[in-house]
Design an enzyme around this catalytic site. Sequence first.
Site, mmCIF file in Angstrom:
data_model
loop_
_atom_site.group_PDB
_atom_site.id
_atom_site.type_symbol
_atom_site.label_atom_id
_atom_site.label_comp_id
_atom_site.label_asym_id
_atom_site.label_seq_id
_atom_site.Cartn_x
_atom_site.Cartn_y
_atom_site.Cartn_z
ATOM 1 N N TYR A 161 40.634 156.400 -17.827
ATOM 2 C CA TYR A 161 40.358 155.366 -18.832
ATOM 3 C C TYR A 161 41.345 154.225 -18.599
ATOM 4 O O TYR A 161 41.911 154.103 -17.510
ATOM 5 C CB TYR A 161 40.485 156.053 -20.220
ATOM 6 C CG TYR A 161 39.997 155.261 -21.381
ATOM 7 C CD1 TYR A 161 38.728 154.697 -21.408
ATOM 8 C CD2 TYR A 161 40.810 155.090 -22.510
ATOM 9 C CE1 TYR A 161 38.284 153.983 -22.503
ATOM 10 C CE2 TYR A 161 40.376 154.385 -23.610
ATOM 11 C CZ TYR A 161 39.107 153.827 -23.601
ATOM 12 O OH TYR A 161 38.675 153.111 -24.689
ATOM 13 N N ARG A 214 31.842 141.615 -20.004
ATOM 14 C CA ARG A 214 33.231 141.496 -20.509
ATOM 15 C C ARG A 214 33.896 142.858 -20.350
ATOM 16 O O ARG A 214 34.003 143.631 -21.290
ATOM 17 C CB ARG A 214 33.191 141.025 -21.964
ATOM 18 C CG ARG A 214 34.448 140.482 -22.535
ATOM 19 C CD ARG A 214 35.522 141.553 -22.853
ATOM 20 N NE ARG A 214 35.349 142.269 -24.100
ATOM 21 C CZ ARG A 214 35.597 143.576 -24.259
ATOM 22 N NH1 ARG A 214 35.999 144.334 -23.252
ATOM 23 N NH2 ARG A 214 35.425 144.144 -25.426
ATOM 24 N N LYS A 232 33.915 156.182 -20.667
ATOM 25 C CA LYS A 232 33.783 156.391 -22.116
ATOM 26 C C LYS A 232 33.087 157.731 -22.396
ATOM 27 O O LYS A 232 33.453 158.451 -23.314
ATOM 28 C CB LYS A 232 32.974 155.259 -22.750
ATOM 29 C CG LYS A 232 33.695 153.911 -22.775
ATOM 30 C CD LYS A 232 34.530 153.715 -24.033
ATOM 31 C CE LYS A 232 35.291 152.397 -23.984
ATOM 32 N NZ LYS A 232 36.164 152.179 -25.132
ATOM 33 N N GLU A 304 28.864 148.649 -25.088
ATOM 34 C CA GLU A 304 30.245 148.580 -24.618
ATOM 35 C C GLU A 304 30.443 147.401 -23.685
ATOM 36 O O GLU A 304 29.680 147.221 -22.722
ATOM 37 C CB GLU A 304 30.571 149.894 -23.880
ATOM 38 C CG GLU A 304 32.027 150.137 -23.629
ATOM 39 C CD GLU A 304 32.846 150.455 -24.872
ATOM 40 O OE1 GLU A 304 32.466 151.360 -25.635
ATOM 41 O OE2 GLU A 304 33.866 149.781 -25.074
ATOM 42 N N ASP A 305 31.429 146.611 -23.967
ATOM 43 C CA ASP A 305 31.867 145.532 -23.085
ATOM 44 C C ASP A 305 30.768 144.533 -22.706
ATOM 45 O O ASP A 305 30.684 144.076 -21.565
ATOM 46 C CB ASP A 305 32.571 146.115 -21.850
ATOM 47 C CG ASP A 305 33.915 146.747 -22.231
ATOM 48 O OD1 ASP A 305 34.186 146.874 -23.441
ATOM 49 O OD2 ASP A 305 34.694 147.112 -21.340
ATOM 50 N N ASP A 327 31.208 149.610 -29.899
ATOM 51 C CA ASP A 327 32.563 150.153 -29.867
ATOM 52 C C ASP A 327 33.616 149.046 -29.959
ATOM 53 O O ASP A 327 34.653 149.221 -30.594
ATOM 54 C CB ASP A 327 32.714 150.923 -28.544
ATOM 55 C CG ASP A 327 33.968 151.744 -28.490
ATOM 56 O OD1 ASP A 327 34.412 152.214 -29.548
ATOM 57 O OD2 ASP A 327 34.491 151.929 -27.371
ATOM 58 N N ASP A 328 33.348 147.913 -29.324
ATOM 59 C CA ASP A 328 34.346 146.838 -29.299
ATOM 60 C C ASP A 328 34.474 146.165 -30.664
ATOM 61 O O ASP A 328 35.558 145.749 -31.049
ATOM 62 C CB ASP A 328 33.971 145.817 -28.221
ATOM 63 C CG ASP A 328 33.896 146.479 -26.859
ATOM 64 O OD1 ASP A 328 34.928 147.017 -26.422
ATOM 65 O OD2 ASP A 328 32.805 146.528 -26.263
ATOM 66 N N ASN A 469 43.248 144.987 -23.154
ATOM 67 C CA ASN A 469 43.271 145.915 -22.016
ATOM 68 C C ASN A 469 42.847 145.205 -20.748
ATOM 69 O O ASN A 469 42.145 144.195 -20.822
ATOM 70 C CB ASN A 469 42.296 147.068 -22.282
ATOM 71 C CG ASN A 469 42.704 147.892 -23.483
ATOM 72 O OD1 ASN A 469 43.865 148.224 -23.650
ATOM 73 N ND2 ASN A 469 41.744 148.203 -24.330
HETATM 74 N N1 NDP Z 1 42.454 148.411 -27.890
HETATM 75 C C1 NDP Z 1 41.167 148.541 -28.008
HETATM 76 O O1 NDP Z 1 40.668 149.585 -28.432
HETATM 77 C C2 NDP Z 1 40.278 147.412 -27.652
HETATM 78 C C3 NDP Z 1 40.734 146.348 -26.971
HETATM 79 N N2 NDP Z 1 39.908 145.315 -26.650
HETATM 80 C C4 NDP Z 1 40.456 144.237 -25.854
HETATM 81 O O2 NDP Z 1 40.445 143.053 -26.588
HETATM 82 C C5 NDP Z 1 40.283 141.965 -25.700
HETATM 83 C C6 NDP Z 1 39.253 141.023 -26.258
HETATM 84 O O3 NDP Z 1 38.015 141.654 -26.366
HETATM 85 P P1 NDP Z 1 36.829 140.956 -27.178
HETATM 86 O O4 NDP Z 1 37.225 140.638 -28.548
HETATM 87 O O5 NDP Z 1 35.644 141.809 -26.997
HETATM 88 O O6 NDP Z 1 36.644 139.622 -26.326
HETATM 89 P P2 NDP Z 1 35.963 138.275 -26.743
HETATM 90 O O7 NDP Z 1 35.683 137.567 -25.512
HETATM 91 O O8 NDP Z 1 34.853 138.548 -27.703
HETATM 92 O O9 NDP Z 1 37.105 137.504 -27.554
HETATM 93 C C7 NDP Z 1 38.250 136.957 -26.985
HETATM 94 C C8 NDP Z 1 38.832 135.970 -27.961
HETATM 95 O O10 NDP Z 1 40.106 135.576 -27.456
HETATM 96 C C9 NDP Z 1 40.180 134.179 -27.497
HETATM 97 N N3 NDP Z 1 41.088 133.710 -26.468
HETATM 98 C C10 NDP Z 1 40.931 133.713 -25.144
HETATM 99 N N4 NDP Z 1 41.997 133.172 -24.537
HETATM 100 C C11 NDP Z 1 42.832 132.813 -25.513
HETATM 101 C C12 NDP Z 1 44.096 132.182 -25.531
HETATM 102 N N5 NDP Z 1 44.720 131.843 -24.413
HETATM 103 N N6 NDP Z 1 44.664 131.946 -26.721
HETATM 104 C C13 NDP Z 1 44.043 132.283 -27.855
HETATM 105 N N7 NDP Z 1 42.867 132.892 -27.913
HETATM 106 C C14 NDP Z 1 42.264 133.138 -26.744
HETATM 107 C C15 NDP Z 1 38.764 133.687 -27.293
HETATM 108 O O11 NDP Z 1 38.698 132.366 -27.764
HETATM 109 P P3 NDP Z 1 37.367 131.477 -27.690
HETATM 110 O O12 NDP Z 1 36.435 132.099 -28.663
HETATM 111 O O13 NDP Z 1 37.835 130.131 -28.098
HETATM 112 O O14 NDP Z 1 36.889 131.552 -26.289
HETATM 113 C C16 NDP Z 1 38.008 134.697 -28.141
HETATM 114 O O15 NDP Z 1 37.999 134.320 -29.487
HETATM 115 C C17 NDP Z 1 39.955 142.550 -24.339
HETATM 116 O O16 NDP Z 1 41.090 142.524 -23.530
HETATM 117 C C18 NDP Z 1 39.613 143.983 -24.639
HETATM 118 O O17 NDP Z 1 40.002 144.834 -23.590
HETATM 119 C C19 NDP Z 1 38.595 145.302 -27.031
HETATM 120 C C20 NDP Z 1 38.080 146.358 -27.705
HETATM 121 C C21 NDP Z 1 38.868 147.521 -28.018
HETATM 122 C C1 PYR Z 2 39.013 149.811 -25.206
HETATM 123 C C2 PYR Z 2 37.860 148.964 -25.078
HETATM 124 O O1 PYR Z 2 36.781 149.309 -25.508
HETATM 125 C C3 PYR Z 2 38.004 147.692 -24.430
HETATM 126 O O2 PYR Z 2 39.103 147.309 -24.078
HETATM 127 O O3 PYR Z 2 36.981 147.030 -24.255
HETATM 128 MG MG MG Z 3 35.197 148.171 -24.714
#
Ligand code: NDP
Ligand code: PYR
Ligand code: MG
Length: 613
Positions: A161, A214, A232, A304-305, A327-328, A469
Amino acid sequence: MPTRILPLKHLLRPVLCGEDRKFGFLLFLRTMMNGGGLVDKKSAVAGGAEEMCGEDCATMDQPITPWTVSVASGHTLMRDPRHNKGLAFTEKERDAHYLRGLLPPAVLSQELQEKRLMHILRQYKVPLQRYIAMMDLQERNERLFYKLLIDNVEELLPVVYTPTVGEACQKYGSIFRRPQGLYISLKEKGKVHEVLKNWPERSVQVIVVTDGERILGLGDLGCQGMGIPVGKLSLYTALGGVRPSACLPITIDVGTNNEKLLNDEFYTGLRQRRATGQAYAELLHEFMSAVKQIYGEKVLIQFEDFANHNAFELLARYSSSHLVFNDDIQGTASVVLSGLIAALKLLGGTLADHRFLFLGAGEAGTGIAELIALEMSKQTGNPIEENRKKIWLVDSKGLIVESHKQSLQHFKKPWAHEHEPVTKLVDAVKAIKPTVLIGTSGVGKQFTKEVVEAMASINEKPLIMALSNPTSQAECTAEEAYTWSEGRAIFASGSPFDPFEYNGKVFVPGQANNAYIFPGFGLGLIISGAIRVHDDMLLAASEALASQVTEEHFKKGLIYPPFSDIRKISANIAAKVATKAYELGLASHLPQPKNLVKHAESCMYNPVYRSYL
Ligand SMILES: NC(=O)C1=CN([C@@H]2O[C@H](COP(=O)(O)OP(=O)(O)OC[C@H]3O[C@@H](n4cnc5c(N)ncnc54)[C@H](OP(=O)(O)O)[C@@H]3O)[C@@H](O)[C@H]2O)C=CC1
Ligand SMILES: CC(=O)C(=O)O
Ligand SMILES: [Mg+2]
């Protein structure tokens, strides 16, 4: 040569597995005619699957139908990962299943095999080598793979993972050996039903599907995102006890906008730019309809993603007609809310007494924010709009504020509060004065020394979550959070960090990852026969996870229990989710079992070898 009489159930099984296919029935009829009934003439020789046409025939230049009866023994049994035990086949099993001579004489226990494999794995210093070794094992001996993963979960989770799965996806084309999961590409438009039917298992209960746009915080990896559904689902089995045959990893390939991959000669996906709009929606709709038709109302489809421009829409579109879970958005929300509920024991106050600032306003950020606001409403009775005002988000353009509302994507609009524009995170921290800072930006190193120091100057115990991540994208490291806050931060991250010693004290960082939630959550849906996901189930899962954090964990600064207890944790989550499903009238497995924790435990897949005598 000995002729092997096969019990009726052995012959019927493959037929029944494909019961809705004419093919299966024809096969059965043909077997009866050919062998005079329940006799497998070939198995004594080849030790297994009877090929109706035989080897010689297969080399001839004429159309061949590759019909087999899948009763595994001998060499075929050893090549079947679901049943293979390697050197653990006992003397009696070796005799009974035509394995004599195919294995060296020693008989090893599963425990000894496990010890040997861990020894080998630990010698690989490069994480990707460990990943490849684990995938090879999964392809070779499924039960041993899961035994290893369950018994060494804290050590092997970072291998199968995050973070290693991220690197594996980036290099998927060059490390590709045997295909895992099911690929549905634009080429299959109009034929998705047939493609799904090619999957060998009929009783699928969980599908994890991605379109690879993503992948973690690594962006568009196209078809190479397959590593994510595969990983997963390994966790569904290892952590949540869902049997492997019930798990189906799927990648929907609509192309990629990743130029590097498009120009990579080893790229395994469609070599075209991503389809969007109607072409995308039609393929996804065909997929969703076919899944329900083949596997029924109760199959769980975990998105997912996906990139956020599709993720929210897919969830909204299918949540009233299918058992879907993102999941996200939802799993991440539930795990973070759980960490917050637990952290209140260290921070004091109620959820509504705190102020939250997010870096990143996408799936994870807005999903978490919404669940926090919902939980506050449940606790205080205040309208959700009121509670949202305690939560602020920063996107790539800065603090989300009312004056920018018109241009915002729909999922950001509820978070556009009255405030003057602020572009830099550190200024947002100083202006909003959050007690909790959460990173969901997908961009590493954004929680700078200035940002962490600002949090530490406002709060005695700043709660900092760097959720992005893999590790390379974490907003800060554990070491940075503890050092810059002078040992006062409560820290958790999406990918694991080692314990860190600061000023003579050892800090153990928690892992705020949806892997705590989705396996138990899915198990709860399965055991209750739930037909829809409801937000109250996510809240129930958060509470169940938070309730597993003990005083001993709090003393170490942990807000999550250790992954080593995950099977017990998952059973508890499953029980609470199932209870909620029954309460909400969404459960179809009646009557409701009296003790749902025990019931969940009893339903969990156990990878200990079975006897084949
Ligand atoms: N720990 C966990 O269990 C999980 C972790 N994650 C992680 O979270 C991260 C984001 O995932 P997700 O929400 O799906 O992605 P999205 O693409 O949906 O969202 C990313 C967000 O970050 C913003 N962003 C990008 N660059 C910057 C920056 N330099 N400064 C400020 N904001 C910024 C984007 O802005 P804008 O909208 O303006 O483009 C957007 O709002 C990934 O790395 C993923 O691995 C996700 C799910 C679970
Ligand atoms: C953990 C997870 O689902 C992610 O980083 O997208
Ligand atoms: Mg994910």
